[in-house]
Write a protein that holds these residues in place. Structure first.
Motif, PDB file in Angstrom:
ATOM      1  N   LEU A  13      -0.450  33.287  45.418  1.00  0.00           N
ATOM      2  CA  LEU A  13       0.610  32.299  45.251  1.00  0.00           C
ATOM      3  C   LEU A  13       1.989  32.875  44.995  1.00  0.00           C
ATOM      4  CD1 LEU A  13      -1.284  29.714  43.030  1.00  0.00           C
ATOM      5  CD2 LEU A  13      -0.667  29.463  45.435  1.00  0.00           C
ATOM      6  N   LYS A  14       2.076  34.122  44.591  1.00  0.00           N
ATOM      7  CA  LYS A  14       3.386  34.637  44.186  1.00  0.00           C
ATOM      8  C   LYS A  14       4.397  34.637  45.331  1.00  0.00           C
ATOM      9  CE  LYS A  14       2.234  39.564  44.182  1.00  0.00           C
ATOM     10  NZ  LYS A  14       2.164  40.733  43.324  1.00  0.00           N
ATOM     11  N   GLY A  15       3.935  34.716  46.566  1.00  0.00           N
ATOM     12  CA  GLY A  15       4.851  34.613  47.705  1.00  0.00           C
ATOM     13  C   GLY A  15       5.507  33.243  47.775  1.00  0.00           C
ATOM     14  N   LEU A  24      14.049  35.735  42.096  1.00  0.00           N
ATOM     15  CA  LEU A  24      12.996  36.508  41.424  1.00  0.00           C
ATOM     16  C   LEU A  24      12.687  37.742  42.259  1.00  0.00           C
ATOM     17  CD1 LEU A  24      10.483  33.713  40.382  1.00  0.00           C
ATOM     18  CD2 LEU A  24      12.000  34.986  38.877  1.00  0.00           C
ATOM     19  N   THR A  25      12.610  38.870  41.610  1.00  0.00           N
ATOM     20  CA  THR A  25      12.294  40.113  42.319  1.00  0.00           C
ATOM     21  C   THR A  25      10.780  40.324  42.342  1.00  0.00           C
ATOM     22  OG1 THR A  25      12.342  41.472  40.323  1.00  0.00           O
ATOM     23  CG2 THR A  25      14.450  41.148  41.473  1.00  0.00           C
ATOM     24  N   GLU A  30       5.581  40.741  39.412  1.00  0.00           N
ATOM     25  CA  GLU A  30       4.509  41.638  38.982  1.00  0.00           C
ATOM     26  C   GLU A  30       4.368  41.627  37.463  1.00  0.00           C
ATOM     27  OE1 GLU A  30       1.251  43.757  39.548  1.00  0.00           O
ATOM     28  OE2 GLU A  30       2.450  42.935  41.176  1.00  0.00           O
ATOM     29  N   VAL A  31       5.487  41.580  36.767  1.00  0.00           N
ATOM     30  CA  VAL A  31       5.468  41.546  35.300  1.00  0.00           C
ATOM     31  C   VAL A  31       4.885  40.221  34.815  1.00  0.00           C
ATOM     32  CG1 VAL A  31       6.961  41.426  33.256  1.00  0.00           C
ATOM     33  CG2 VAL A  31       7.351  43.180  34.979  1.00  0.00           C
ATOM     34  N   GLY A  41      10.717  32.196  31.349  1.00  0.00           N
ATOM     35  CA  GLY A  41      11.763  33.086  30.848  1.00  0.00           C
ATOM     36  C   GLY A  41      12.516  33.791  31.957  1.00  0.00           C
ATOM     37  N   LYS A  42      11.790  34.277  32.952  1.00  0.00           N
ATOM     38  CA  LYS A  42      12.435  34.968  34.081  1.00  0.00           C
ATOM     39  C   LYS A  42      13.299  34.006  34.886  1.00  0.00           C
ATOM     40  CE  LYS A  42      11.091  39.224  33.783  1.00  0.00           C
ATOM     41  NZ  LYS A  42      12.060  40.287  33.529  1.00  0.00           N
TER      42      LYS A  42
END
Length: 65
Positions: A13-15, A24-25, A30-31, A41-42
Motif C-alpha cells: 500500500l505504501k505506493g 512523503l519520501t 520506510e520509517v 506526524g510525517k
C-alpha cells in the motif's frame, strides 16, 4: 480498510500513500512502516496541517484502500 489491515499490507500500500501525498519520501514511508501515529506526524511535518485534519484525511483515504 481498518488500520490493522493497512499496517499488515504496508509494503503493498505504501505506493498508494506516496501517490496521494507526494511530499512523503521513500525514507519517510520506510520509517513509518504502517504505524498510523508516525504517518500522521510525517504528514503534519511535510504539509503543515493540523493533526485533526491529517487524521481525517488519512481515515477517508484508508476507507477507499
Amino acid at each position: 480498510m481498518n488500520w490493522d489491515q493497512v499496517e499488515g499490507n504496508w509494503k503493498n500500500l505504501k505506493g498508494k500513500f506516496k501517490e496521494k501525498w507526494g511530499k512523503l519520501t521513500d525514507d519517510d514511508l520506510e520509517v513509518v512502516k504502517g504505524k498510523r501515529d508516525q504517518l500522521v506526524g510525517k504528514l503534519q511535518e511535510r504539509y503543515g496541517h493540523a493533526k485533526e485534519h491529517v487524521e481525517k484525511e488519512l481515515d477517508d483515504f484508508c476507507g477507499k484502500c
